[in-house]
Design a protein around this motif. Structure first.
Motif, PDB file in Angstrom:
ATOM      1  N   UNK A  73       0.811  -1.220   0.000  1.00 41.45           N
ATOM      2  CA  UNK A  73       0.000   0.000   0.000  1.00 41.45           C
ATOM      3  C   UNK A  73       0.841   1.265   0.000  1.00 41.45           C
ATOM      4  N   UNK A  74       2.170   1.128   0.157  1.00 42.72           N
ATOM      5  CA  UNK A  74       3.046   2.285   0.057  1.00 42.72           C
ATOM      6  C   UNK A  74       3.334   2.603  -1.417  1.00 42.72           C
ATOM      7  N   UNK A  75       3.816   3.816  -1.648  1.00 39.86           N
ATOM      8  CA  UNK A  75       4.243   4.156  -3.008  1.00 39.86           C
ATOM      9  C   UNK A  75       5.394   3.251  -3.409  1.00 39.86           C
ATOM     10  N   UNK A  76       5.483   2.934  -4.671  1.00 40.19           N
ATOM     11  CA  UNK A  76       6.575   2.101  -5.147  1.00 40.19           C
ATOM     12  C   UNK A  76       6.241   0.633  -4.918  1.00 40.19           C
ATOM     13  N   UNK A  77       7.086  -0.215  -5.455  1.00 39.56           N
ATOM     14  CA  UNK A  77       6.829  -1.635  -5.353  1.00 39.56           C
ATOM     15  C   UNK A  77       7.238  -2.130  -3.966  1.00 39.56           C
ATOM     16  N   UNK A  78       6.381  -2.969  -3.301  1.00 38.89           N
ATOM     17  CA  UNK A  78       6.708  -3.403  -1.948  1.00 38.89           C
ATOM     18  C   UNK A  78       7.999  -4.218  -1.869  1.00 38.89           C
ATOM     19  N   UNK A  79       8.367  -4.878  -2.962  1.00 40.78           N
ATOM     20  CA  UNK A  79       9.581  -5.701  -2.881  1.00 40.78           C
ATOM     21  C   UNK A  79      10.815  -4.964  -3.394  1.00 40.78           C
ATOM     22  N   UNK A  80      10.678  -3.621  -3.467  1.00 45.11           N
ATOM     23  CA  UNK A  80      11.771  -2.782  -3.924  1.00 45.11           C
ATOM     24  C   UNK A  80      12.775  -2.576  -2.783  1.00 45.11           C
ATOM     25  N   UNK A  81      13.119  -3.667  -2.115  1.00 41.30           N
ATOM     26  CA  UNK A  81      13.913  -3.541  -0.898  1.00 41.30           C
ATOM     27  C   UNK A  81      15.276  -4.212  -1.006  1.00 41.30           C
ATOM     28  N   UNK A  82      15.551  -4.799  -2.164  1.00 46.08           N
ATOM     29  CA  UNK A  82      16.852  -5.438  -2.350  1.00 46.08           C
ATOM     30  C   UNK A  82      17.735  -4.611  -3.275  1.00 46.08           C
TER      31      UNK A  82
END
Ligand SMILES: [Mn+2]
Length: 456
Positions: free
Chosen positions: A260-269
């Motif tokens: 639900x946040x801006x950007x892709x949720x798996x954009x963490x790597x």
């Protein structure tokens, strides 16, 4: 073409530096200090004496202190391209080399050597990468400054989302081949080798973790909810201490909380860069880049240069500098948070009128952190204004990564000029100086651009 020009100028420069007094000037951020360190190493290798100064900016005021004549050879790194109007007067007597990546003004002069990727239609690259290419063209021995090139590039956020491509990716591979750097995939959390993991989480604003970014106590709770130990044998656990299984748990927890946040949720790597052969706490490029930035912006650039050039005797002094810097950022963020009236939401942009409550040297950092937190309208530029020296106000603007149709550099330059100031920078990060008292006028200029330079 860029590389050809670098080769040509490097050959000429090798002769000039033996005949002239070499004076190097560089900017005070990570990219500028890394650039200066590359040049220092290269010049020392050539066996020439040189003077070196780190400056906040190259403005009319700072420029007035630079004296030069026909016996000098001036080198400017990470600035200069946009200040040719200032440098022009010197060129009749003095040879000048510019190694920069900011928007260039165009000027031809026999005494001017101007190396800037933008003059050659090249992709964006940091000044440190330009300096590295230049140093390597002077002598192949300088290939070992590749770590400094990468530190500067990370400092200038050339690796958006922690991924390099193009020229810098090639350079990274060179660094791996000569055994100076190793690249590994991992969570995009700050301080993986040095900080307790709850601090890593609390200090990370990109990716933004709702409720956790900015709060150590919530980070501790978040970790325990995810079933991850925070302490072991009485000492704090770092990201690098987690087992692969725990790392997976943490990744999953972050992805869930970012739904639900801006950007892709798996954009963490992203990619982590490790410097081989440096002390443990200085191996992570991102952490080292922050260290250099803290020093540069607090008048301690010399300390940072010594560490970059592998003199570690100054480390305890640097710890104090970093603590002070972190406190300064924390205090400034608190002040803005507690003074919502300083935040003005316009049609074109959001403004933070910080006056003398946020030091000008960190207004850009504050603007970046705020832009990455979710309290700010991400569809508009965020513009911070803080009092600067000499009757000026420093302006620092950021837009969210996804806004590709807005060119901040053009917007800020135009509005600053309209107020009798100067501006410049990049598409997603720009800044300038305007006369004190023209802050409102400046914001009105920006507001006028709605529908024109700022998409409706
Ligand atoms: Mn730079």
């Amino acid at each position: 073409l860029l590389l050809d020009e670098i080769d040509r100028v490097a050959k000429i420069a090798k002769t000039i530096i033996r005949e002239k007094n070499v004076k190097v000037f560089s900017q005070f951020d990570t990219d500028g200090v890394s650039s200066a360190s590359i040049l220092a190493k290269a010049l020392a290798r050539e066996g020439v004496n040189f003077q070196l100064r780190i400056l906040k900016q190259l403005t009319t005021e700072t420029f007035a202190e630079i004296s030069a004549d026909e016996n000098d050879f001036l080198i400017f790194s990470d600035f200069g391209s946009g200040q040719l109007n200032l440098l022009e007067k010197l060129l009749d007597k003095t040879q000048i080399l510019i190694l920069d990546h900011h928007e260039p003004t165009r000027l031809q002069h026999l005494n001017l050597f101007h190396i800037n990727p933008m003059l050659f239609g090249e992709e964006e690259m940091s000044a440190s990468v330009v300096c590295y290419l230049f140093a390597k063209a002077m002598s192949i021995k300088n290939a070992d400054t590749v770590d400094l090139a990468i530190i500067g590039a990370v400092g200038d956020e050339s690796d958006e989302n922690w991924k390099f491509d193009g020229m810098i990716k090639k350079i990274l591979t060179e660094g791996e081949m000569i055994g100076k750097i190793s690249v590994s995939q991992g969570l995009r959390l700050y301080g993986r080798n040095t900080r307790p993991i709850h601090k890593s989480l609390a200090y990370t604003f990109d990716p933004y973790i709702p409720g956790v970014s900015g709060s150590e106590s919530h980070a501790v709770q978040f970790l325990s909810d995810a079933g991850i130990r925070v302490k072991e044998h009485g000492s704090w656990v770092r990201l690098c201490d987690l087992t692969p299984d725990e790392q997976q748990k943490l990744a999953t927890a972050i992805i869930f909380s970012r739904m639900g946040e801006a950007g892709s949720p798996d954009d963490i790597f992203g990619d982590n860069y490790t410097l081989i052969g440096r002390p443990d706490e200085l191996q992570d490029v991102r952490e080292l880049s922050t260290l250099v930035n803290s020093c540069g912006r607090t008048n301690n650039a010399t300390l940072a240069m010594r560490v970059l050039l592998e003199d570690y005797s100054v480390l305890s002094r640097i710890q104090d500098v970093m603590d002070g810097y972190r406190r300064m950022i924390g205090d400034s963020l608190d002040w803005v948070r507690n003074h919502q009236s300083s935040i003005v939401k316009g049609e074109s942009a959001t403004y933070v009128f910080a006056g003398d409550r946020v030091p000008e040297s960190i207004i850009g950092t504050i603007t970046s952190i705020m832009m990455n937190s979710n309290g700010v309208d991400a569809s508009k530029p965020l513009i911070g204004l803080a009092d600067a020296e000499g009757g000026f106000v420093k302006v620092s603007a950021r837009i969210s990564k996804s806004l590709n149709h807005i060119n901040l550099k053009d917007i800020i330059s135009k509005a600053a000029r309209a107020c009798g100031g100067e501006g410049g920078g990049h598409q997603k990060a720009a800044g300038g100086l305007i006369p004190k008292g023209s802050e409102r006028r400046f914001s009105e200029e920006i507001e006028k651009m709605k529908g024109e330079m700022i998409g409706s």
